[in-house]
Design an enzyme around this catalytic site. Structure first.
Site, short mmCIF file in Angstrom:
data_model
loop_
_atom_site.label_atom_id
_atom_site.label_comp_id
_atom_site.label_asym_id
_atom_site.label_seq_id
_atom_site.Cartn_x
_atom_site.Cartn_y
_atom_site.Cartn_z
N THR A 195 0.84 -1.20 0.00
CA THR A 195 0.00 0.00 0.00
C THR A 195 0.87 1.25 0.00
O THR A 195 1.85 1.31 0.74
CB THR A 195 -0.85 -0.01 1.28
OG1 THR A 195 -1.75 -1.10 1.17
CG2 THR A 195 -1.59 1.27 1.50
N GLY A 225 -10.27 -2.74 4.00
CA GLY A 225 -9.16 -2.67 4.96
C GLY A 225 -9.12 -1.33 5.65
O GLY A 225 -10.11 -0.60 5.71
N ASP A 226 -7.97 -1.00 6.16
CA ASP A 226 -7.78 0.22 6.92
C ASP A 226 -7.53 1.45 6.05
O ASP A 226 -7.72 2.58 6.49
CB ASP A 226 -6.56 0.07 7.85
CG ASP A 226 -5.30 -0.20 7.03
OD1 ASP A 226 -5.33 -1.11 6.17
OD2 ASP A 226 -4.28 0.50 7.21
N THR A 246 0.58 0.74 6.59
CA THR A 246 0.53 -0.30 5.58
C THR A 246 0.59 -1.64 6.30
O THR A 246 1.04 -1.73 7.44
CB THR A 246 1.68 -0.15 4.55
OG1 THR A 246 1.64 -1.25 3.64
CG2 THR A 246 3.05 -0.15 5.21
N GLY A 247 0.11 -2.68 5.63
CA GLY A 247 0.14 -4.00 6.25
C GLY A 247 -1.26 -4.51 6.53
O GLY A 247 -2.22 -4.10 5.87
C1 SD4 Z 1 -5.28 -3.38 3.68
N1 SD4 Z 1 -3.46 -2.13 4.61
O1 SD4 Z 1 -6.16 -3.38 2.84
C2 SD4 Z 1 -4.04 -2.58 3.38
C3 SD4 Z 1 -3.17 -3.42 2.53
C4 SD4 Z 1 -1.75 -3.39 2.80
O2 SD4 Z 1 0.07 -4.68 3.13
O3 SD4 Z 1 -1.17 -2.42 3.19
N2 SD4 Z 1 -1.14 -4.51 2.65
O4 SD4 Z 1 -5.33 -4.04 4.72
#
Ligand code: SD4
Length: 335
Positions: A195, A225-226, A246-247
């Protein structure tokens, strides 16, 4: 005038009580702990502009930095920077070419916050590449702050966004391969970029931020997601600073991570300390943290930056004084 009244009478642009090079907390013992307020005089604007973003998105961060250097406002520069990755079909985590959900739909989430605390977001949008710019349109051109799915898409066309197929042949093939096991196990540090979250301070010292993603690969249809959610994926308070995530979005959402970081900075923590505490909030609550990554970056009103993550491998780009550097992030899960 008592302290409560002083704070109340203070304008949002910030008349202030802080001094020195760090944000200091007014941690009086009274039950009414006032917010940190920063005097414009205590900010050294010669450090600006600054652009930071998640991961090693060199070109995106350079684009934002260059836009800022040409006097663009923080939000415009961040949207321009993020667009580089939204349009990069080789990037399977953002925009066009992003990995689809398990039914083969590429659905994008994005949000923006400007220096006045305004917010706009789009969720689960299909067929439009530049979703950060679309989130900005939601903020500026509608009476709402969030639009989802078909409504967001139709609004995009009414604003001149073009319809595009976001699912590439490579993504289709990868989905077919995934279906052989259908094991949903988001990969830590996928492709070492993910992200894109970007925070900018412009020449005037104003802060804005953007977050844009295709979400987790092979998520369930309808999963959000967030990244587009205020306070979780992104939060900006122009008097204090900003943070972006991110994550594993579910974990960021449960701890309202970006808002937490900005509030910790308001209490006097540095961006680095605040990012670390937000990660600890996750690792102390969820003993499965070894199975997922979360990373934060943050910046404060003085242009100090920080980043922290659960697992090694995350980095942050930083553009300042014409230099665009990749800075490795410290991490929690050490042997
Ligand atoms: C999510 N945070 O949709 C985002 C995706 C992302 O590592 O950053 N992935 O959960």
């Amino acid at each position: 005038m008592d302290r409560r009244k002083f704070i109340k009478n203070t304008s949002i642009t910030g008349i202030a009580v802080a001094s020195g090079a760090a944000i200091s907390a007014c941690n009086s013992s009274s039950e009414n702990k006032p917010d940190v307020v920063i005097t414009p005089k205590s900010v050294d604007k010669s450090k600006f502009p600054i652009a930071i973003c998640t991961w090693g998105f060199v070109d995106a961060n350079a684009a934002a930095g260059e836009a800022l250097s040409k006097n663009k406002k923080a939000l415009d520069a961040a949207i321009e920077g993020v667009a580089v990755e939204e349009e990069n079909i080789k990037n399977t985590t953002v925009g066009k070419g992003g990995a689809p959900d398990r039914d083969g739909n590429v659905t994008l989430d994005a949000c923006v916050m400007d220096s006045n605390g305004n917010y706009g977001a789009v969720l689960a949008v299909e067929n439009i590449t530049n979703v950060a710019a679309l989130a900005c349109k939601v903020m500026k051109e509608t009476p709402h702050v969030m639009l989802a799915g078909k409504g967001a898409e139709e609004f995009g066309y009414s604003q001149g966004f073009k319809k595009e197929n976001l699912l590439t042949e490579a993504s289709k093939e990868a989905l077919e391969k995934w279906k052989e096991t259908s094991e949903y196990k988001p990969i830590i540090n996928i492709e070492n970029h993910d992200t894109i979250g970007m925070l900018c301070i412009d020449k005037d010292g104003d802060i804005a931020g953007v977050c844009s993603t295709s979400g987790l690969a092979y998520k369930m249809k309808g999963r959000i997601g967030d990244s587009a959610i205020i306070g979780s994926g992104l939060f900006v308070d122009n008097a204090i600073g900003a943070a972006v995530a991110t994550g594993m979005g579910e974990e960021v959402l449960k701890t309202v991570g970006s808002f937490l970081i900005v509030e910790l900075m308001r209490q006097g923590k540095s961006p680095q300390e605040a990012c670390e505490e937000a990660i600890h909030r996750i690792t102390t609550k969820n003993d499965k943290y070894k199975n997922f990554q979360v990373a934060y970056i943050a910046i404060n009103k003085y242009g100090e930056t920080g980043s922290y993550c659960i697992h090694e491998g995350f980095s942050m780009m930083k553009y300042q004084n014409g230099k665009n550097e990749n800075i490795k992030s410290d991490f929690y899960n050490k042997p």
